[in-house]
Design a protein around this motif. Structure first.
Motif, PDB file in Angstrom:
ATOM      1  N   ASP A  33      47.539  22.974  54.633  1.00 50.58           N
ATOM      2  CA  ASP A  33      48.185  22.810  55.638  1.00 50.58           C
ATOM      3  C   ASP A  33      49.087  22.035  56.558  1.00 50.58           C
ATOM      4  O   ASP A  33      49.380  22.004  57.579  1.00 50.58           O
ATOM      5  N   LEU A  34      50.008  22.041  55.481  1.00 52.20           N
ATOM      6  CA  LEU A  34      51.584  21.281  55.901  1.00 52.20           C
ATOM      7  C   LEU A  34      51.995  22.254  56.554  1.00 52.20           C
ATOM      8  O   LEU A  34      52.059  23.651  56.349  1.00 52.20           O
ATOM      9  N   LEU A  81      45.302  19.698  52.180  1.00 52.62           N
ATOM     10  CA  LEU A  81      46.566  19.481  52.113  1.00 52.62           C
ATOM     11  C   LEU A  81      47.205  20.438  51.956  1.00 52.62           C
ATOM     12  O   LEU A  81      48.243  20.505  53.145  1.00 52.62           O
ATOM     13  N   VAL A 133      51.514  18.435  59.856  1.00 50.64           N
ATOM     14  CA  VAL A 133      51.064  19.261  59.316  1.00 50.64           C
ATOM     15  C   VAL A 133      49.719  19.822  60.514  1.00 50.64           C
ATOM     16  O   VAL A 133      49.682  19.861  61.503  1.00 50.64           O
ATOM     17  N   GLN A 134      49.675  20.851  60.021  1.00 51.49           N
ATOM     18  CA  GLN A 134      48.704  21.874  61.306  1.00 51.49           C
ATOM     19  C   GLN A 134      47.535  21.598  62.021  1.00 51.49           C
ATOM     20  O   GLN A 134      47.301  21.264  62.670  1.00 51.49           O
ATOM     21  N   THR A 183      49.729  12.140  59.034  1.00 54.49           N
ATOM     22  CA  THR A 183      48.366  13.028  58.279  1.00 54.49           C
ATOM     23  C   THR A 183      47.095  12.538  59.326  1.00 54.49           C
ATOM     24  O   THR A 183      47.177  11.578  59.893  1.00 54.49           O
TER      25      THR A 183
END
Length: 430
Positions: free
Chosen positions: A130-131, A127, A355-356, A338
């Protein structure tokens, strides 16, 4: 240690943020939390999603199925929200969770009102990386993450594709390209503003500062220094204001324009290029259906190419330290920010997820009104200085006053930037 406030655009750089112990609970919370019989209160800003009732029902049901806890979601007006937060913090009556604007999170963290989220984030595999970086930086105060990225929008170049096609122009990839296109438009369509410079629109300014290699402000130890008067920043500001003062791409009236004025003029067919948010193209077409198929977007170029960072606008979800169950509160934050619900919120609002992984569709899109904004956000999303005192800079309109002084001819770039840097430095260190 000297700290740069503008985040690097490398996607993994946010992983270097420091870790913090979460006072409200353990980081070992990757599994379900038992919330049977408990209720969380959540404040969400009204208007971002005009018809959010069905969404709230769905996410509340999913949360209850997952944890056994119920959620009470209350919508509050943006205009009243800051004062309401300040009052509730002073009285110890804050909700368990709330949407916090990106420029508020540091203020509330500085007030000691928020739970740090680092250990929760780091307990979720992958995570942290992923931000979306600009949002994570904006949610970080004194090396601790207090705002979980939720949604964001970013400004890029919006332009009239029909005008560009008619004149044989391509979307600009450098600053020189902007000037070349602007000169062609000015010559062929004298009634159209090639690239108006809105004097009362702070976030329109910073991409040119960053695109020239400058900084808004930097932190050295506990001391802030504005660098609006550095050679690099001055070069960016001189280019931006020069679109009006040197090239005549703007108008005297635009000196007092806000971003809404800029968009109104574009809607009326009077503007060829402008900086505008990823959330606006749909509204532009709704306001003037004749623009359908005539609008394109492009990343803001750096001086010699690449992508100039642009300020991310949007929100975090934060956990307040008055909560009786921080682990449970985090579970709700994770559910909202998410996966499925992050994507659904983005679809319904026109913003991008925080998030990507939830942006994969947008990043893969070939839609000319989606893909450039997605690229701008992930590769060139930036934050203003993360400090509780930046609100004072905005209240004083330090940056806007600087731009207006240059556009009106009251000050040259060197004098205006020196005065603005001195004022900003003073405000940031109060």
């Amino acid at each position: 240690m000297h700290k740069r406030i503008l985040p690097a655009v490398a996607l993994g750089a946010v992983a270097t943020l420091g870790l913090a112990a979460c006072a409200g609970g353990s980081a070992d919370n990757g599994g379900a939390v038992d919330g049977e019989g408990q209720e969380l209160t959540v404040w969400i800003m009204k208007g971002t999603n005009p018809d959010a009732s069905a969404f709230y029902d769905e996410v509340s049901d999913a949360f209850e199925d997952e944890t056994g806890a119920t959620v009470k979601i209350e919508e509050i007006q943006w205009a009243d929200a800051h004062d309401r937060f300040v009052t509730s913090i002073a009285g110890g009556t804050t909700p368990d969770i709330a949407e916090t604007g990106t420029t508020w999170t540091a203020e509330f963290a500085d007030a000691g009102a928020l739970e740090p989220l680092d250990e929760y984030v780091d307990a979720e595999k992958g995570l942290r990386d992923d931000l979306v970086e600009g949002l994570a930086v904006a949610g970080t105060y004194e090396d601790e993450l207090y705002g979980m990225p939720w949604y964001a929008g970013v400004r890029s170049i919006v332009y009239r594709t029909d005008v560009f096609e008619e004149l044989g122009l391509e979307a600009p990839k450098t600053w020189d390209d902007i000037v070349t296109a602007g000169e062609a438009i000015k010559a062929a369509k004298p009634d159209m503003l090639p690239f108006p410079v809105a004097g009362d629109a702070e976030f329109q300014v910073y991409p040119w500062v960053w695109g020239a290699g400058g900084e808004v402000a930097t932190l050295d130890g506990k001391t802030w220094t504005s660098e609006l008067d550095s050679k690099e920043s001055q070069a960016g500001i001189e280019f931006y204001t020069g679109l009006a003062t040197e090239h005549g791409f703007s108008s005297a009236g635009a000196t007092t324009w806000k971003e809404t004025d800029l968009r109104d003029s574009f809607t009326q067919g009077n503007v060829a290029m402008m900086l505008s948010g990823s959330w606006t193209p749909k509204a532009l077409i709704e306001a003037n259906p004749e623009l359908e198929g005539k609008i394109g977007a492009a990343v803001i170029p750096g001086e010699d190419g690449g992508i100039a960072p642009s300020v991310l606008g949007g929100s975090h979800l934060s956990v307040f330290n008055t909560t009786e169950n921080a682990d449970l509160a985090w579970q709700f934050v994770k559910l909202m920010t998410t996966g499925e619900f992050a994507e659904k919120w983005a679809d319904e609002t026109g913003y991008f997820p925080g998030v990507q992984s939830a942006m994969e569709e947008a990043l893969a899109s070939t839609d000319p009104l989606v893909a450039p904004f997605a690229q701008q956000m992930v590769e060139g999303g930036a934050s203003v200085p993360v400090t509780p005192n930046f609100g004072a800079v905005q209240a004083k309109k330090t940056t806007n006053s600087m731009i207006q002084a240059i556009l009106s001819g009251q000050k040259d770039v060197a004098t205006a930037t020196k005065d603005a840097a001195a004022e900003m430095t003073d405000l940031l260190n109060q």
